[in-house]
Scaffold this active site. Structure first.
Site, short mmCIF file in Angstrom:
data_model
loop_
_atom_site.label_atom_id
_atom_site.label_comp_id
_atom_site.label_asym_id
_atom_site.label_seq_id
_atom_site.Cartn_x
_atom_site.Cartn_y
_atom_site.Cartn_z
N ARG A 59 7.39 -110.37 -77.68
CA ARG A 59 6.97 -109.65 -78.90
C ARG A 59 5.51 -109.20 -78.79
O ARG A 59 5.06 -108.30 -79.51
CB ARG A 59 7.20 -110.50 -80.15
CG ARG A 59 6.79 -109.80 -81.44
CD ARG A 59 7.48 -110.34 -82.69
NE ARG A 59 7.50 -111.77 -82.76
CZ ARG A 59 6.47 -112.53 -83.11
NH1 ARG A 59 5.30 -111.98 -83.41
NH2 ARG A 59 6.60 -113.84 -83.17
N TYR A 112 10.66 -85.17 -90.46
CA TYR A 112 11.97 -85.82 -90.32
C TYR A 112 12.26 -86.60 -91.62
O TYR A 112 11.35 -87.22 -92.19
CB TYR A 112 11.94 -86.74 -89.09
CG TYR A 112 13.05 -87.72 -89.08
CD1 TYR A 112 14.39 -87.31 -89.07
CD2 TYR A 112 12.81 -89.10 -89.14
CE1 TYR A 112 15.42 -88.23 -89.09
CE2 TYR A 112 13.83 -90.02 -89.15
CZ TYR A 112 15.13 -89.58 -89.14
OH TYR A 112 16.15 -90.50 -89.18
N ASP A 184 3.46 -86.02 -84.51
CA ASP A 184 4.79 -86.39 -84.02
C ASP A 184 5.21 -85.32 -83.03
O ASP A 184 5.46 -84.17 -83.40
CB ASP A 184 5.77 -86.50 -85.21
CG ASP A 184 7.16 -86.98 -84.77
OD1 ASP A 184 7.56 -86.68 -83.63
OD2 ASP A 184 7.84 -87.63 -85.58
N LYS A 209 15.01 -89.61 -78.44
CA LYS A 209 15.40 -88.22 -78.23
C LYS A 209 15.19 -87.82 -76.76
O LYS A 209 15.81 -88.39 -75.89
CB LYS A 209 14.64 -87.34 -79.22
CG LYS A 209 14.66 -87.89 -80.67
CD LYS A 209 16.05 -87.91 -81.22
CE LYS A 209 16.33 -88.64 -82.52
NZ LYS A 209 15.36 -89.22 -83.35
C1 PLP Z 1 10.80 -85.76 -85.36
C2 PLP Z 1 11.31 -87.16 -85.54
N1 PLP Z 1 10.42 -88.16 -85.69
C3 PLP Z 1 10.82 -89.44 -85.87
C4 PLP Z 1 12.16 -89.77 -85.91
C5 PLP Z 1 12.57 -91.21 -86.11
O1 PLP Z 1 12.96 -91.75 -84.89
P1 PLP Z 1 14.00 -92.94 -84.69
O2 PLP Z 1 15.33 -92.47 -85.16
O3 PLP Z 1 13.93 -93.23 -83.23
O4 PLP Z 1 13.51 -94.10 -85.52
C6 PLP Z 1 13.12 -88.78 -85.75
C7 PLP Z 1 14.55 -89.10 -85.78
O5 PLP Z 1 15.40 -88.25 -85.80
C8 PLP Z 1 12.68 -87.42 -85.57
O6 PLP Z 1 13.55 -86.42 -85.42
#
Ligand code: PLP
Length: 394
Positions: A59, A112, A184, A209
């Site tokens: 951890r 998101y 992001d 992704k």
């Molecule tokens: C642009 C973006 N940021 C963050 C996330 C969150 O990621 P996670 O599903 O791995 O927690 C997503 C999920 O689809 C996303 O598309």
């Protein structure tokens, strides 16, 4: 020995530092161990006191995680990285390290859906205010900043309509205010966009992704200065516990080796799909940053070296027609997530962005009839034929 001067594809293959020097195994070992034995009591005490480098408990850190973090730092051009159990854990880790009760952060409105829910529902319970902006005019960010603002958060290209936000402009404003800019970078990946080079302080990924790339792992990453990453590990991650597992870290290391070749293919396929949709009579509007018709194509060109695999479009009609389309495809899979080898199709208003109210969707500029495609690496003719067939059913 890894050289920082190597090109992106070389770093993607070799950036983790290689396999196991003891056995010669070329693939990095998966250190599937929760704990690490100390040589003696003094050694354990020195590790806990930070007087000696080494591993204590997974951890806190683990060699497989460390190999992934090293490689991601190289690829984003940052000093250090931290791997998390999910993209949401990474965003939560960054926000909780930077802001506390009574303070505020600024975010673009179109993010998101899970990020939006974290900002609106969870942070409000912690008394951290989130001030939303459209993100098109830089002055909007400036107007929202006060002495209690702790960060600016943007997603670009943004989920789901691939809105582009000016990274250099936001970085200038953040710097002037003495606060970090957090980007992001999930949609573009470091292959097409390096926010740290444009003045950003911290980059976040849903590594679920394109970084993983095969739809078999949920994971997150944050990249930034050594000082910030060490602080986040110590002050937030260790005690909130959202760490990546060694096996998932290894899957990401494997995925990263092919990131450049996958992205080239995602991107060329997506461009062809976007061009096809752009001329289809049943399609009202297409959003793909690589199309000259994208409202922010010039801005995209100025901060991205390629445009990625995500395409969004609105069909004539609305939700009903969208449902017919999604129920008619045969090759494209009806599923959320993105960045997999397979083409995925989804309806953001009822799926990834169902955390937005009808009003918030409107305000964020997400139409009811919006369809999002994560264009895969199949033969593009087969993807287009599938969409052609499904569009004919409307
Ligand atoms: C642009 C973006 N940021 C963050 C996330 C969150 O990621 P996670 O599903 O791995 O927690 C997503 C999920 O689809 C996303 O598309």
């Amino acid at each position: 020995m890894v050289k920082k001067s190597w090109g992106f594809a070389t770093l993607a293959v070799h950036g983790s530092g290689g396999g196991d020097p003891q056995t010669g195994a070329l693939s990095p070992p998966i250190y599937q161990s929760s704990t690490f034995a100390f040589k003696n009591a003094d050694h354990g005490a020195r590790l806990f006191a930070g007087e000696e480098k080494g591993f204590i408990y997974t951890r806190i850190s683990n060699p497989t995680q460390e190999a992934l973090e090293r490689e991601m730092a190289f690829l984003e051009g940052g000093e250090a990285a931290l791997a998390f159990a999910s993209g949401m854990a990474a965003t939560t880790g960054v926000v909780l390290t930077l802001a506390r009760s009574g303070e505020n952060i600024i975010s673009i409105r179109m993010v998101y859906g899970g990020t939006h829910a974290l900002f609106m529902d969870v942070l409000s319970r912690l008394d951290i205010e989130v001030r939303e902006v459209d993100g098109e005019e830089l002055v909007e960010f400036e107007e929202k900043i006060d002495e209690k603002t702790r960060m600016i958060f943007i997603e670009t290209p943004a989920n789901p309509t691939l809105k582009i936000v000016d990274i250099r402009g936001c970085a200038r404003i953040a710097k002037k205010a003495g606060i970090p800019l957090v980007v992001d970078n999930t949609f573009a990946t470091p292959y097409y966009q390096r926010p740290l080079k444009l003045g950003t302080d911290i980059v976040i990924h849903s590594a679920t992704k394109y970084i993983g790339g095969h739809g078999d792992t949920v994971a997150g990453l944050a990249v930034g200065s050594r000082e910030f990453i060490d602080r986040m590990r110590k002050e937030t991650l260790i005690d909130t516990g959202g760490i990546i597992s060694p096996f998932n870290a290894w899957l990401l290391l494997r995925g990263l080796k092919t990131l450049p070749v996958r992205m080239d293919r995602h991107s060329s396929n997506a461009k062809r799909v976007a061009q096809f949709l752009n001329f289809h009579p049943k399609v009202k509007q297409v959003w793909y940053p690589g199309l000259r018709t994208h409202p922010q194509h010039e801005l995209a060109k100025s901060q991205m070296s390629g445009f990625g695999g995500m395409v969004a479009f609105e069909i004539n009609g609305g939700r009903r027609e969208g449902k017919i389309l999604m129920d008619s495809v045969k090759l494209c899979t009806l599923a959320v997530s993105l960045g997999d080898c397979d083409t995925l199709i989804s309806h953001p208003p009822s799926m990834t962005h169902s955390t937005y109210s009808a009003e918030a969707l409107k305000e964020a500029g997400i139409p009811e009839g919006l369809i999002r495609i994560s264009v895969g690496i199949e033969d593009v003719k087969d993807i287009i034929d599938d969409l052609k067939y499904a569009l004919a059913k409307i």
